[in-house]
Write an enzyme that holds these catalytic residues in place. Structure first.
Site, PDB file in Angstrom:
ATOM      1  N   ASP A  55      18.526  -0.891  37.688  1.00 26.62           N
ATOM      2  CA  ASP A  55      18.021   0.422  37.295  1.00 26.62           C
ATOM      3  C   ASP A  55      16.660   0.584  37.958  1.00 26.62           C
ATOM      4  OD1 ASP A  55      16.914   2.648  36.089  1.00 26.62           O
ATOM      5  OD2 ASP A  55      17.105   1.905  34.035  1.00 26.62           O
ATOM      6  N   LYS A  95      11.661  11.384  38.355  1.00 24.99           N
ATOM      7  CA  LYS A  95      10.376  10.722  38.512  1.00 24.99           C
ATOM      8  C   LYS A  95       9.900  10.779  39.970  1.00 24.99           C
ATOM      9  CE  LYS A  95      11.822   7.831  34.678  1.00 24.99           C
ATOM     10  NZ  LYS A  95      11.001   8.417  33.618  1.00 24.99           N
ATOM     11  N   TRP A 109      13.906  -0.123  28.463  1.00 22.40           N
ATOM     12  CA  TRP A 109      15.084   0.442  29.119  1.00 22.40           C
ATOM     13  C   TRP A 109      16.136  -0.614  29.411  1.00 22.40           C
ATOM     14  CZ3 TRP A 109      15.564   5.122  28.002  1.00 22.40           C
ATOM     15  CH2 TRP A 109      14.434   5.953  27.886  1.00 22.40           C
TER      16      TRP A 109
END
Length: 374
Positions: free
Chosen positions: A185, A209, A105
């Protein structure tokens, strides 16, 4: 009420009591005569929902007053572009941004930022991993090449695919050159433990999540970083405009915000983030102990001090057992254990809403499967 144990990396399991409340309020929210999905986003009912959600989030994370909280759309992937569009353009265009690459990511974020402005790879351990195309640890301090004039330093504090987590953000912040904002992030571990928000210039996280259903993205941003976007940026991508409009320049993801607000209230009932941290550590220790005690039947490649408490990838010593493992796990009510396609193997995502009983069921299954197939 028990359904199945869902170990999916996201969209992920949600607290059962939250879902039951959603079910109860689906057709008629608090006597409004309609559900939240049908409400005007500018009406007093939804405005109250949004204000309460923000207040609870600020309480949970201890967000300082000089930070804005935005409820946006587009997921973390949109933030890969929106961050540099706001912080690496305009009067910041003469600068570059630093990116620490610790997994898939952060690698994607780095690649996307290259489309917007000048960026540097401040560190990457990809080529030094223990497996091909793998990330198995965080870079050491002596491996960081930080620009003291950078517009910002970006990192992903928990890599969902590779299971690598930054546990000591204080040590990271201490390495940061003075005046360089830290952008993180936190999609796959936000709200899993206390975080000192004041160490960061900007935090972003997709909701699917630990926060709620997919569709809403959190951005927590220090106010002095607002207003840096160039005049030509699309209005909806300008943090300043979104902040000025209270996240409602356009219709926000109302239902996702409503569910997120219920999750925030659920977290407060669990003892807040300190309470969740204790539970999450216990869950992670159970799974890692099962892996480490399996005499090589299961393997986790991540360095012990970098292991994620949220996402635990592991492989079986005999790859031919992967399909039987997944089939038998599903039959036992353990879902979502297949690893990401880029790395293979297995992955157990044990987010906040995964109870201890679910982790115990997984560990029992893993031990039993190993005993039968060793």
């Amino acid at each position: 009420m028990h359904r199945v144990w869902n170990f999916s990396a996201g969209p992920a399991t949600l607290p059962t009591e939250v879902l039951l409340q959603v079910q109860e309020e689906l057709l008629d929210w608090h006597g409004a005569g309609c559900g939240v999905m049908e409400m005007s986003h500018r009406g007093k009912e939804f405005t109250g929902i949004l204000e309460t959600a923000e207040a609870d989030l600020r309480e949970l994370l201890g967000i300082p007053a000089q930070y804005k909280v935005l409820f946006l759309q587009g997921g973390a992937t949109q933030q890969f572009a929106q961050v540099p569009m706001n912080l690496l353009a305009g009067d910041q265009a003469e600068k570059s941004a630093d990116y620490i690459v610790t997994g898939s990511w952060s690698k994607k974020a780095f690649k996307e930022a290259q489309r917007i402005g000048q960026v540097r790879q401040a560190a990457s351990v990809e080529a030094k991993g223990q497996v091909a195309d793998g990330f198995t640890r965080l870079p050491r301090a002596d491996e960081l090449d930080l620009d003291p004039q950078a517009a910002y330093l970006h990192l992903c504090t928990n890599e969902t695919i590779h299971g690598v987590e930054v546990h000591d953000d204080a040590a990271l912040a201490a390495l940061l050159p003075a005046g360089v904002p830290l952008v993180a992030d936190m999609s796959s571990h936000i709200l899993s433990r206390p975080v000192d928000v004041s160490r960061y210039g900007l935090i972003y996280a997709g909701a699917q999540k630990n926060i709620g259903p997919s569709g809403v993205t959190l951005v927590i941003m220090r106010e002095d970083l607002l207003g840096r976007a160039p005049a030509g940026i699309p209005t909806v991508m300008d943090y300043q405009v979104m902040a000025d409009n209270g996240s409602m320049l356009n219709t926000p993801p109302t239902f996702a915000i409503y569910v997120a607000g219920l999750v925030f209230q659920w977290l407060k009932r669990q003892g807040g983030l300190a309470g969740m941290q204790a539970i999450n550590r216990e869950k992670a220790e159970l799974v890692y102990a099962a892996i480490d005690a399996s005499q090589g039947f299961y393997k986790n490649p991540v360095a012990a001090d970098c292991r994620s408490c949220m996402n635990i990838p592991f492989t079986l010593a005999k790859p031919e057992l992967d399909k039987p493992f997944l089939a038998e796990a599903q039959a036992a009510g353990l879902l979502g254990l297949k690893g990401h396609k880029s790395v293979g193997g297995m992955r157990a995502s044990i987010y906040n809403a995964m109870p201890l009983d679910g982790v115990r069921a997984l560990v029992h299954f893993m031990n039993d499967f190993a005993a039968k197939n060793a």
